[in-house]
Design an enzyme around this catalytic site. Structure first.
Site, mmCIF file in Angstrom:
data_model
loop_
_atom_site.group_PDB
_atom_site.id
_atom_site.type_symbol
_atom_site.label_atom_id
_atom_site.label_comp_id
_atom_site.label_asym_id
_atom_site.label_seq_id
_atom_site.Cartn_x
_atom_site.Cartn_y
_atom_site.Cartn_z
ATOM 1 N N GLU C 77 0.807 -1.219 0.000
ATOM 2 C CA GLU C 77 0.000 0.000 0.000
ATOM 3 C C GLU C 77 0.844 1.275 0.000
ATOM 4 O OE1 GLU C 77 -4.150 -0.416 1.843
ATOM 5 O OE2 GLU C 77 -2.750 -1.044 3.429
ATOM 6 N N HIS C 96 -0.017 5.653 7.537
ATOM 7 C CA HIS C 96 -1.232 4.880 7.260
ATOM 8 C C HIS C 96 -1.340 3.853 8.369
ATOM 9 C CE1 HIS C 96 -4.217 2.289 5.614
ATOM 10 N NE2 HIS C 96 -3.380 1.312 5.375
ATOM 11 N N HIS C 98 -4.159 1.460 11.225
ATOM 12 C CA HIS C 98 -5.470 0.860 11.498
ATOM 13 C C HIS C 98 -5.741 0.881 12.992
ATOM 14 C CE1 HIS C 98 -3.209 -1.826 8.492
ATOM 15 N NE2 HIS C 98 -3.908 -1.014 7.744
ATOM 16 N N HIS C 166 -10.973 -0.207 7.275
ATOM 17 C CA HIS C 166 -9.558 -0.363 6.999
ATOM 18 C C HIS C 166 -8.687 0.419 7.978
ATOM 19 C CE1 HIS C 166 -6.390 -0.460 3.511
ATOM 20 N NE2 HIS C 166 -5.810 -0.469 4.673
#
Lengths: 248, 248, 248, 248
Positions: C77, C96, C98, C166
């Site tokens: 990603e 990024h 979660h 996500h």
């Protein structure tokens, strides 16, 4: 005026305990009234409580001026402490923290009330101070004496005042007392949140609160303090704040 | 009458396990019936369970008098233990704790019931003792035999009684049993709170509770005890309480 | 073009802090814009953030091609980072993750809004990107520039965008800033969930958000960074990203 | 038939990881199909997963008879494993656990469904097995092949079946797979509970679940496994289960 090493070490210990018990994270602070100059107080420079040591401790006047900064930066919100010491001669130690349990109460207006004896000292009537009421849109930080005195007025003669969207202030007669009240305030808040989800909550009655506070002895604080010192990696010492505040 | 070193070490271990598993914090206590003098019991001096060692252990009469205090302060609520041993000859170990899971049930009257086999021993009918019912406004602390006997009467023949705004008492036939029942009582409470938020809860039936208790072997306690000893930094030893209580 | 060792070490530290503070587990990643080649960025090879070291760091072009892979596998990603750097010249660091707090908001459409000053930077209007809107049924992973640019468009000029089912992306002007915003985004989410259960929530007003951001100084980041370094077992150093981005 | 040391060490590692990540406590177990005798399986003796070592590993026939007990006691619920291996030739590893997230779903009938890609493998339709349906009042423990085959029939071709009031069984093609699915099953359950409190939940669609599983590579398992080994204090090794199951 010099302050006894034991007292400074106890203030360091209080910082480390509050960090270890998840009452403060990188922010929040604890102070003591200066034992020899009653309108001064002692507090760390602006540093995360779990990092501080004796060399970080500074002396402040009632209005938050550093007596000997020596290049050290002070907490922006130190004024909270000065305003409480000013209004409350009975108060010898103050904590300002943002423990996770109290914040949901501060932002919803749900009354936070003691449901276990160890939280009795927060009292049946915990007020919430909202910076917007008198000061409008601010950063919510208490960065001057006007805001701090307004907060202290909300606190009044109580032990705890919540601060909307921010945290709380806890005031008391010793470091052991404000640390214990901070820890159990937070626990009571967590338990109260869970209890509300189960049904109607029975809180301590006014008479029960009184009975708890009348029978609370120093040993309650000592038993917790010894354990917290061990968990925080600090020596457990005799109580330097015991007895009347003598010059040291 | 001297008590075997292994038994005292096991009592220390029970204290450390209860602390490590977050069943007690600075408060709460665990005792065993004296193996040679059935109306006496053994318990630490007033100290946080994670700090205690063999030298902290004291012997008490049924009414809570220290046999040989040697300057050590006893827990204010030791009477709970004496009253349970008095009423329940089958009980050889008692824990009084304030684990976080049980308090929301005690203050709301929501019935706490077993939903997993490991909590079966709490039974389908966990009572809640409220100090106000017979004693009015108090500190909620059980500081005399009258209160303790009233609590023991509420406990009756059961394993667990909740105490409103305070915690609970857990009674059983061995240290391993009361520790395991304390840990899974607390877990069951946490799971039950979450389950209520999801919908109608299916608890263990009376027949399932019976089936669990009839088939529970010593190995259940041993498997958990070995792990808990490791986590608490204590040696895992053979079971000193195994078999009938012999003089030692 | 070589990158200063201090900057690489700071990126390693950011990885370790995000892991230690439970913002990432085995997945999630953090990058910085290349200080000398503005359309390149630096990020670890595909590895859990708490395991990485300087040798794991790779350089990528804007489109996610490795400049010198040397056999190392890149995060699937990584495109998220390139697309944000492409669209936002002001952004020098991207995370990024979660974290557990944000996911319930992303899957329910409940608006996530700041209720404490330390979360003010997320802004009053946190958008949620749903991969299905433009891309239909996918693995939800952002594995190409088309998806990444679509996500970056949802982010717009903001600090945070949630990603349905996500996690989220956090963009900012320095590693210290994106790490702090990630930690307090997650905390704010946890507190907001608890507050909703208690009643109507008062969030920071637009004016309060502005006031917080206008008065936030570098010391806020530094105070947290010092503590996080200590907790993550990393040295606390002077800020290599301080000042304009010079070639190094 | 001897089993390669690497495979046994990997099984020990799986035990330690499941303990470290709070999927099992003193109870719960993990097994692998015997690499050389497909209707046998390998599993620890009855011991808490965080305590076991290679010497604790035993070989069992499909029906749960120990091949060479050597005085070691087997888990009472080992039959679960045998019944799954019997019915599912594709399955090479099985975990039975009681992680806290799954229990509230099992006792309420609330459907547990994947809302994050890392939990996609649990599938859109997680069944719950209730021991009472076919066996009436029992201890809920699966202590014979009849109960175990009934549970395996409920599992069918799926990855996970919940067990009412008890926990779940997770079946898969490798240790890394069943451990990862156990961890993210539990996390998904926690997140789903929180999401339900916020509003209507968007789960992964069938197409999204398929897309996740079609694109999942070994590196997903490896990235998590390396981190979990580090956290559990175990060496991270090459994958002994990689490739077709050869005699060893």
């Amino acid at each position: 005026m010099k302050v006894a090493k034991e007292l400074l070490e106890e203030l360091v210990t209080a910082n480390r305990i509050l960090a270890r018990e998840d009452i403060v994270d990188s922010f929040g602070h604890v102070s003591i009234r200066h034992p020899g100059i009653p309108d001064h107080y002692l507090m760390s420079r602006a540093r995360a409580p779990e990092c501080i040591d004796v060399d970080d401790l500074m002396e402040f006047t009632r209005d938050g001026a550093a007596v000997d900064a020596a290049g050290r930066k002070a907490y922006a919100e130190r004024f909270i402490h000065g305003a409480v010491y000013e209004m409350r001669p009975d108060v010898l130690a103050v904590v300002h923290h943002h423990s996770h349990g109290v914040i949901p109460f501060g932002v919803t207006g749900m009354a936070l009330r003691p449901l276990i004896p160890l939280a009795a000292a927060i009292g049946a009537d915990v007020p919430t101070w909202d910076s917007r009421t008198s000061f409008g849109d601010t950063s919510l930080l208490v960065t001057n004496m006007a805001m701090a005195r307004d907060l202290a007025a909300t606190l009044g003669t109580r032990t705890v005042a919540l601060m909307r969207g921010h945290g709380c202030v806890v005031a008391g007669g010793s470091l052991r007392e404000v640390v214990l009240n901070s820890v159990y305030l937070n626990l009571n808040a967590d338990l109260q949140m869970q209890a509300h989800a189960l049904g109607e909550v029975t809180f301590l009655s006014q008479g029960e609160i009184r009975a708890v506070l009348e029978t609370r002895g120093a040993f309650t604080y000592e038993r917790a303090w010894e354990r917290w010192c061990r968990r925080a990696g600090r020596p457990y010492d005799v109580r330097p704040m015991e007895g009347p505040l003598a010059d040291v």
